[in-house]
Design a protein around this motif. Structure first.
Motif, mmCIF file in Angstrom:
data_model
loop_
_atom_site.group_PDB
_atom_site.id
_atom_site.type_symbol
_atom_site.label_atom_id
_atom_site.label_comp_id
_atom_site.label_asym_id
_atom_site.label_seq_id
_atom_site.Cartn_x
_atom_site.Cartn_y
_atom_site.Cartn_z
ATOM 1 N N ARG A 147 0.842 -1.195 0.000
ATOM 2 C CA ARG A 147 0.000 0.000 0.000
ATOM 3 C C ARG A 147 0.880 1.249 0.000
ATOM 4 O O ARG A 147 1.869 1.315 0.739
ATOM 5 C CB ARG A 147 -0.916 -0.013 1.225
ATOM 6 N N ARG A 148 0.509 2.226 -0.816
ATOM 7 C CA ARG A 148 1.315 3.435 -0.950
ATOM 8 C C ARG A 148 0.882 4.475 0.081
ATOM 9 O O ARG A 148 -0.311 4.739 0.270
ATOM 10 C CB ARG A 148 1.175 3.999 -2.359
ATOM 11 N N TYR A 149 1.881 5.083 0.730
ATOM 12 C CA TYR A 149 1.625 6.073 1.774
ATOM 13 C C TYR A 149 2.408 7.349 1.519
ATOM 14 O O TYR A 149 3.519 7.323 0.968
ATOM 15 C CB TYR A 149 2.038 5.528 3.151
ATOM 16 N N HIS A 150 1.825 8.466 1.958
ATOM 17 C CA HIS A 150 2.568 9.696 2.153
ATOM 18 C C HIS A 150 3.023 9.675 3.608
ATOM 19 O O HIS A 150 2.202 9.709 4.530
ATOM 20 C CB HIS A 150 1.685 10.916 1.895
ATOM 21 N N VAL A 151 4.326 9.608 3.808
ATOM 22 C CA VAL A 151 4.878 9.529 5.164
ATOM 23 C C VAL A 151 5.284 10.936 5.592
ATOM 24 O O VAL A 151 6.213 11.530 5.035
ATOM 25 C CB VAL A 151 6.085 8.576 5.214
ATOM 26 N N VAL A 152 4.566 11.462 6.558
ATOM 27 C CA VAL A 152 4.758 12.835 7.020
ATOM 28 C C VAL A 152 5.464 12.806 8.369
ATOM 29 O O VAL A 152 5.041 12.102 9.297
ATOM 30 C CB VAL A 152 3.407 13.570 7.139
ATOM 31 N N THR A 153 6.540 13.593 8.489
ATOM 32 C CA THR A 153 7.356 13.601 9.708
ATOM 33 C C THR A 153 7.482 15.018 10.250
ATOM 34 O O THR A 153 7.694 15.961 9.478
ATOM 35 C CB THR A 153 8.763 13.043 9.415
ATOM 36 N N TRP A 154 7.345 15.145 11.562
ATOM 37 C CA TRP A 154 7.584 16.444 12.208
ATOM 38 C C TRP A 154 8.133 16.230 13.608
ATOM 39 O O TRP A 154 8.010 15.151 14.183
ATOM 40 C CB TRP A 154 6.322 17.298 12.239
ATOM 41 N N ASN A 155 8.777 17.258 14.128
ATOM 42 C CA ASN A 155 9.356 17.224 15.471
ATOM 43 C C ASN A 155 8.500 18.034 16.433
ATOM 44 O O ASN A 155 8.150 19.183 16.146
ATOM 45 C CB ASN A 155 10.786 17.783 15.473
ATOM 46 N N ALA A 156 8.177 17.428 17.553
ATOM 47 C CA ALA A 156 7.398 18.128 18.569
ATOM 48 C C ALA A 156 8.240 19.241 19.189
ATOM 49 O O ALA A 156 9.469 19.126 19.277
ATOM 50 C CB ALA A 156 6.946 17.153 19.655
ATOM 51 N N PRO A 157 7.610 20.325 19.626
ATOM 52 C CA PRO A 157 8.368 21.385 20.302
ATOM 53 C C PRO A 157 8.869 20.975 21.672
ATOM 54 O O PRO A 157 9.699 21.664 22.267
ATOM 55 C CB PRO A 157 7.355 22.530 20.395
ATOM 56 N N ILE A 158 8.395 19.850 22.189
ATOM 57 C CA ILE A 158 8.855 19.330 23.479
ATOM 58 C C ILE A 158 10.155 18.565 23.256
ATOM 59 O O ILE A 158 10.251 17.744 22.340
ATOM 60 C CB ILE A 158 7.796 18.409 24.101
ATOM 61 N N THR A 159 11.146 18.817 24.086
ATOM 62 C CA THR A 159 12.420 18.119 23.951
ATOM 63 C C THR A 159 12.549 17.031 25.005
ATOM 64 O O THR A 159 11.992 17.119 26.100
ATOM 65 C CB THR A 159 13.614 19.094 24.083
ATOM 66 N N SER A 160 13.282 16.008 24.663
ATOM 67 C CA SER A 160 13.504 14.877 25.559
ATOM 68 C C SER A 160 14.548 15.234 26.609
ATOM 69 O O SER A 160 15.250 16.255 26.478
ATOM 70 C CB SER A 160 13.982 13.676 24.749
ATOM 71 N N PRO A 161 14.698 14.419 27.666
ATOM 72 C CA PRO A 161 15.747 14.678 28.661
ATOM 73 C C PRO A 161 17.137 14.759 28.057
ATOM 74 O O PRO A 161 18.016 15.428 28.586
ATOM 75 C CB PRO A 161 15.621 13.479 29.610
ATOM 76 N N GLY A 162 17.336 14.085 26.920
ATOM 77 C CA GLY A 162 18.637 14.146 26.253
ATOM 78 C C GLY A 162 18.800 15.360 25.366
ATOM 79 O O GLY A 162 19.845 15.531 24.737
#
Length: 495
Positions: A147-162
């Motif tokens: 199945r064909r997908y549009h894969v959309v990626t974004w970064n949350a404004p919340i940062t991890s402990p690292g």
């Protein structure tokens, strides 16, 4: 002529490629239109489902235990952002006693910026699109299972402990423009960077063109941790504030749902103290109890990673204080449950070889040696790899003078591969989760299945036991004798 034709074909392919790989804004706009989500700032939905207890499976190779959720409701305000979810629960106790009714309540407020909570808002189909529109999303095409997908990626404004932002990846069906799946990652003391994947299917039509998935399943470490069958959903409910505002806490309780408890202040420092049970044998107390056993040139620690990294580190430091100049060579895991193993990064960083039932070996080898970038722990900082050895029925540690036997517990519903530690010379038996020793002033209580299993295993193995040491307090503050356990079994209500 051939060169001209080839060049023309290449140019045509380059021109056609952008049409196949839509930019993120176009993908988001098309998905929002298909879902009827334009102008949607809040949603509420209703159905039934289940939660699953991560890290508490009966077998390390099996699924997480299920707790049914009846009358499940969730309301989300994407502008706040805030969420409230409620349900009636029914849990099946592992000992076979009747199921008990309870309540599920989850309140996520704008002040709660932990990604483990906030992700429940942003991995929903509508939250995902809003987050993508606001956080410079990128898009690519990918074929998954044909199945064909549009894969959309974004970064949350919340940062991890690292210090890294949390990544969110959504799979938009190229044929329907509906969100089929959303992935993110969250830190976990056992798994490291733990993938959270949420699947949406069987979309239905609501009012005014609004669509919603009637089936939701969230998975962590490959097993379901939440699923729901949604019966109805509404966009921009007129009674949003009533739906999303929890009732006030009962009189006399400080703080509110989703807020800090009354009193505030910093949590107390994690400390550990050693109590000598015999020459070279110490109970390490302060939280869950560990048992340290000294040999000629090393130490064996029963329960090396209880509770969390701070607790395990404090226990290790105390062992090294009372038994100096000897390495802790082996750490024996009572069992795989996460309240007993979330401190294992401290043990791995110390160079301790972990000993567990063979059923758990591959699980811990994979989990503890996985990437740990979101919250670099003692393993990540040390650069060490976890060394895990498996055993089955019995393993013996000895230096010719002292002997420590590790035995598998048979017949306990709580966990497969549970181990207990026995010192034949000292007649001490250390165990976990079969039963909790009573407090000094506790009233007699009827024996549980764990009491019966304990006695049956001691008899099966022909162990000569005097003192029982429980991983769970108050032992050894109030050492329990094997004779007391047997008396309680003969006279229910007296142990």
């Amino acid at each position: 002529m051939t060169r001209h034709v080839l060049a023309a074909l290449i140019c045509t392919a380059l021109i056609a490629q952008p049409a196949l790989a839509q930019d993120a804004k176009t993908v988001i706009a098309n998905a929002s239109k298909a879902m009827g989500a334009d102008g949607v700032t809040s949603v509420t939905y209703y159905g039934s489902g289940a939660n699953y207890n991560l890290g508490q499976n009966n077998n390390a190779q099996g699924p997480w235990p299920r707790v049914n959720l009846n009358d499940y409701r969730r309301t989300i305000d994407f502008n706040a952002p805030a969420s409230r979810a409620t349900a009636v629960t029914w849990a099946a106790p592992p000992q076979g006693t009747p199921a008990a009714q309870g309540a599920f309540n989850q309140v996520i407020t704008p002040q709660n910026q932990q990604w483990a909570q906030q992700l429940e808002i942003w991995v929903t189909p509508w939250g995902f699109l809003k987050g993508a529109a606001a956080n410079n999303a990128t898009s690519r095409t990918q074929t998954v299972n044909g199945r064909r997908y549009h894969v959309v990626t974004w970064n949350a404004p919340i940062t991890s402990p690292g210090g890294q932002p949390y990544r969110v990846v959504g799979y938009v069906n190229a044929q329907t423009n509906l969100v089929d799946r959303v992935d993110t990652w969250v830190e976990n003391p056992v798994f490291g960077d733990l993938q959270v994947e949420t699947h949406y299917s069987h979309w239905r039509d609501g009012l005014n063109g609004f669509k919603f998935p009637s089936d939701i399943q969230q998975r962590r470490a490959g097993w379901p941790t939440f699923d729901a069958q949604i019966l109805s959903a509404e966009a921009n409910p007129p009674n949003l504030q009533a739906l999303i505002t929890p009732p006030p806490p009962p009189a006399g309780r400080g703080g509110g749902p989703g807020g800090a408890p009354g009193g505030g202040g910093q949590p107390p420092a994690v400390t550990a103290t050693a109590e000598k049970l015999a020459e070279g044998v110490y109970a390490i107390k302060g939280g869950y109890v560990a048992l340290a056993v000294e040999f000629n040139d090393h130490i064996v620690l029963f329960e090396p990673g209880p509770q969390n990294e701070a607790r395990a580190a404090a226990n290790i430091a105390e062992v090294k204080r009372v038994i100096p100049n000897k390495p802790i060579r082996y750490g024996v895991l009572s069992h795989h449950h996460f309240d007993h193993t979330s401190g294992l990064p401290a043990a791995v960083a110390e160079g301790i070889t972990l000993v567990t039932h063979e059923n758990n070996r591959l699980f811990f080898e994979r989990a503890l040696n996985s990437p740990r970038t979101l919250a670099p722990d003692a393993i990540a900082k040390s650069g060490r790899k976890a060394v895990v050895e498996g055993m089955r029925d019995r393993r013996v540690f000895t230096d010719g003078t002292r002997t420590l036997e590790i035995h598998e517990v048979k017949g306990l519903p709580h966990a497969d591969g549970l181990l207990m530690a026995y010192l034949p010379k000292e007649r001490i038996l250390a165990y976990a989760d079969m039963f909790n020793a009573p407090a000094p002033d506790a009233k007699p209580a009827p024996p549980t299945a764990g009491h019966v299993v304990m006695a049956a295993n001691v008899d099966r193995l022909k162990l000569d036991v005097d003192t029982l040491v429980s991983v769970h307090a108050p032992v050894p503050d109030r050492p329990l004798r094997m004779t007391e356990l047997r008396a309680g079994l003969k006279n229910p209500g007296t142990n």
